[in-house]
Design an enzyme around this catalytic site. Structure first.
Site, PDB file in Angstrom:
ATOM      1  N   ARG A 164       0.840  -1.197   0.000  1.00 50.21           N
ATOM      2  CA  ARG A 164       0.000   0.000   0.000  1.00 50.21           C
ATOM      3  C   ARG A 164       0.880   1.254   0.000  1.00 50.21           C
ATOM      4  O   ARG A 164       0.581   2.248  -0.630  1.00 50.21           O
ATOM      5  CB  ARG A 164      -0.836  -0.030   1.291  1.00 50.21           C
ATOM      6  CG  ARG A 164      -2.226   0.505   1.190  1.00 50.21           C
ATOM      7  CD  ARG A 164      -3.024  -0.024   2.359  1.00 50.21           C
ATOM      8  NE  ARG A 164      -2.476   0.432   3.632  1.00 50.21           N
ATOM      9  CZ  ARG A 164      -2.830   1.565   4.251  1.00 50.21           C
ATOM     10  NH1 ARG A 164      -3.733   2.352   3.705  1.00 50.21           N
ATOM     11  NH2 ARG A 164      -2.297   1.881   5.411  1.00 50.21           N
ATOM     12  N   ASN A 168     -11.616  15.602   2.531  1.00 47.35           N
ATOM     13  CA  ASN A 168     -12.452  14.471   2.120  1.00 47.35           C
ATOM     14  C   ASN A 168     -13.914  14.841   2.298  1.00 47.35           C
ATOM     15  O   ASN A 168     -14.256  15.582   3.220  1.00 47.35           O
ATOM     16  CB  ASN A 168     -12.129  13.267   3.019  1.00 47.35           C
ATOM     17  CG  ASN A 168     -12.966  12.037   2.689  1.00 47.35           C
ATOM     18  OD1 ASN A 168     -13.153  11.687   1.524  1.00 47.35           O
ATOM     19  ND2 ASN A 168     -13.478  11.371   3.716  1.00 47.35           N
ATOM     20  N   HIS A 179     -17.605  12.998   3.003  1.00 45.58           N
ATOM     21  CA  HIS A 179     -18.075  11.714   3.532  1.00 45.58           C
ATOM     22  C   HIS A 179     -19.588  11.767   3.758  1.00 45.58           C
ATOM     23  O   HIS A 179     -20.088  12.737   4.340  1.00 45.58           O
ATOM     24  CB  HIS A 179     -17.346  11.418   4.860  1.00 45.58           C
ATOM     25  CG  HIS A 179     -17.755  10.114   5.444  1.00 45.58           C
ATOM     26  ND1 HIS A 179     -17.238   8.913   5.011  1.00 45.58           N
ATOM     27  CD2 HIS A 179     -18.665   9.808   6.408  1.00 45.58           C
ATOM     28  CE1 HIS A 179     -17.802   7.926   5.689  1.00 45.58           C
ATOM     29  NE2 HIS A 179     -18.674   8.440   6.543  1.00 45.58           N
ATOM     30  N   ASP A 187     -11.711   8.886   8.603  1.00 47.09           N
ATOM     31  CA  ASP A 187     -12.814   9.858   8.729  1.00 47.09           C
ATOM     32  C   ASP A 187     -12.823  10.552  10.099  1.00 47.09           C
ATOM     33  O   ASP A 187     -13.888  10.837  10.646  1.00 47.09           O
ATOM     34  CB  ASP A 187     -14.175   9.175   8.457  1.00 47.09           C
ATOM     35  CG  ASP A 187     -14.230   8.545   7.072  1.00 47.09           C
ATOM     36  OD1 ASP A 187     -13.667   9.135   6.138  1.00 47.09           O
ATOM     37  OD2 ASP A 187     -14.822   7.469   6.923  1.00 47.09           O
TER      38      ASP A 187
END
Ligand code: GAR
Length: 193
Positions: free
Chosen positions: A64, A106, A108, A144
């Site tokens: 990753r 971000n 969400h 998050d």
């Protein structure tokens, strides 16, 4: 003018809303490039607007971390002021976040801290929530968990499916994201890690 690279994984309706907003010469945001972790349908929006795209697929890397390093170098090539995760469904490793923080945001589909993760809309329905919504936040090393920039509430209607609810959330989300980007550009919203 705030320059941005947008990352997506899916249909890119949020990306499309940003690109449509940029048609107004008064809108103070410029999208330099759009990246994805797969050949996402939403890349077509970028192509329609003549904007560069890049795809960096995790399967092609041993780890990753190696994937994220190549993703980061593709982003940094454009030297954006801001990176926007708009439906980007991969978790990014700490080194990637550190390299961009706090200029990495971000969107969400829940009222965080409720329902973090990849299935926020499904989880809200399963929990019997009567209201959910959207949160735009600075990305930190958690999932998050970063500082909130803006939230909007959306009622959960009795009997509605995950798809129906998500589509109604996205209508609110698009407007909020376009507005938050404008406020960042106009320094009405400050980004803090
Ligand atoms: C958006 O609702 C976004 O909040 C969500 O994916 C959707 C993408 O829609 N992101 C997440 O769930 C991240 N955890 P789009 O591709 O039509 O913009």
């Amino acid at each position: 003018m705030l320059s941005a690279v947008v990352l997506i994984s899916g249909g890119g309706s949020n990306l499309r809303a940003i690109l449509d907003a940029t048609k107004n010469p008064m809108y103070p945001v410029k999208v330099l490039a759009v990246g994805a972790d797969k050949p996402a349908d939403g890349l077509a929006h970028a192509e329609l607007f003549g904007i560069s795209t890049f795809v960096v697929e995790p399967d092609r890397f041993d780890s990753r971390e190696a994937w994220a390093r190549v993703l980061l170098s593709n982003i940094q090539h454009f030297e954006p002021d801001l990176v926007v995760l708009a439906g980007f469904m991969k978790i990014l490793p700490a080194d990637f976040v550190k390299a961009l923080s706090p200029r990495l945001i971000n969107t969400h589909p829940s009222l965080l801290p409720n329902f973090p993760g990849a299935h926020a809309v499904r989880d809200a329905i399963a929990a019997g929530a009567t209201s959910t919504g959207v949160t735009i936040h600075v990305v930190d090393e958690g999932v998050d968990t970063g500082p909130h920039l803006a939230q909007s509430e959306v009622a959960v209607l009795p009997g509605e499916t995950e798809h129906q609810l998500h589509e109604r959330i996205k209508v609110v989300e698009r407007d909020l994201l376009v507005s938050v980007l404008q406020q960042i550009a106009e320094q009405k919203i400050t980004l803090n890690a």
